[in-house]
Design an enzyme around this catalytic site. Structure first.
Site, short mmCIF file in Angstrom:
data_model
loop_
_atom_site.label_atom_id
_atom_site.label_comp_id
_atom_site.label_asym_id
_atom_site.label_seq_id
_atom_site.Cartn_x
_atom_site.Cartn_y
_atom_site.Cartn_z
N TYR A 1 -27.80 17.03 46.00
CA TYR A 1 -29.15 17.60 45.92
C TYR A 1 -29.33 18.38 44.62
O TYR A 1 -30.36 18.27 43.95
CB TYR A 1 -29.35 18.52 47.13
CG TYR A 1 -30.75 19.06 47.31
CD1 TYR A 1 -31.76 18.27 47.84
CD2 TYR A 1 -31.04 20.39 47.00
CE1 TYR A 1 -33.04 18.78 48.05
CE2 TYR A 1 -32.31 20.92 47.21
CZ TYR A 1 -33.31 20.10 47.73
OH TYR A 1 -34.56 20.62 47.93
N LYS B 1 -32.03 17.50 41.72
CA LYS B 1 -33.07 18.44 41.34
C LYS B 1 -32.96 18.84 39.86
O LYS B 1 -33.98 19.09 39.21
CB LYS B 1 -33.01 19.68 42.24
CG LYS B 1 -33.45 19.40 43.68
CD LYS B 1 -34.82 18.73 43.76
CE LYS B 1 -35.41 18.78 45.15
NZ LYS B 1 -36.72 18.09 45.23
#
Length: 252
Positions: free
Chosen positions: A153, A157
């Site tokens: 993640y 991002k």
């Protein structure tokens, strides 16, 4: 806003941050296409928009699939209007420590966040270029700075931020801006699921988070929606290539 109603697309708009952004943009006068993997899940958001006098369309699509994205964007352009505002919000988590993380966990997160943002933006940008106006807002996260148990993640991002800055360089000459919002702790189903996974009550989890945030509270989806509303406005035309940390304090 101009007199002609503009059309916005919000991915991951069925709930949480996406739903709040969709409702806010609709209240600002946009016609809003609410895209999610399950079209029926978008009903609540669409109903709320229409009940408030707005215009919305529920669209089911897998943002990581090229054909699905192409069909969804074509449907939006035909049924609602050519889209010139895009909120790339769709996202998933598959958290685990590195040594426990599977290739599937890695790939699924990358596909939704990065491939999805790429496919949606590539499909929508032609309408923006033709209109000589466009607003792209990509959802990043404070996790882009690094977060234990989120190597997939966090990498995705951080990638969204580089993607955003490059879009701003390529598309700026056409009147298109691209910015990213990096939320901190926002009270959503996703953060509630995180609390459950680590075995902590959600209220306790929120209180612990708030104690570390300078404004002494956790964020709400509306905090992100209000930031997105500014970035998609006429007045934000000289703001591009930026990452705005909406986290209740300084994060960079």
């Amino acid at each position: 806003m101009t007199e002609e109603r503009r059309t916005a697309i919000v991915t991951g708009g069925a709930r949480g941050i996406g739903a709040a952004v969709a409702k806010k943009l609709a209240s600002d006068g946009y016609a809003v296409a609410v895209i999610d993997l399950d079209e029926s899940a978008c009903g609540g958001t669409v109903d709320a928009i229409e009940a408030a006098g707005g215009s919305a369309l529920a669209v089911g699509a897998n943002v990581a699939d090229e054909a699905s994205v192409a069909a969804a964007v074509e449907r939006v352009a035909t049924e609602l209007g050519e889209p010139t505002v895009l909120i790339n919000n769709a996202g998933i988590t598959r958290d685990n420590l590195l040594f426990k993380m599977t290739v599937e966990d890695w790939d699924s997160v990358m596909n939704v966040h990065l491939r999805g943002s790429f496919l949606m933006t590539r499909a929508v940008q032609k309408y923006m270029v033709d209109a000589k106006f466009g607003r792209i807002v990509n959802m990043s996260s404070t996790s882009a700075l690094g977060n234990r148990g989120q190597v997939n993640y966090a990498a995705a991002k951080a990638g969204v931020q580089g993607f955003t800055k490059t879009l701003s360089i390529e598309l700026g000459r056409y009147g298109v801006t691209a910015n990213a919002i990096a939320p901190g702790f926002i009270e959503t189903e996703m953060t509630a699921a995180t609390a459950e996974r680590v075995g902590i009550g959600f209220e306790e989890f929120k209180a612990a988070a708030a104690a570390q945030i300078p404004v002494n509270r956790v964020g709400q989806p509306e905090d992100i929606a209000n930031t997105a509303a500014f970035l998609t406005s006429e007045g934000a035309g000289f703001v591009s290539g930026q990452v705005i940390y909406v986290a209740g304090g300084p994060r960079d």
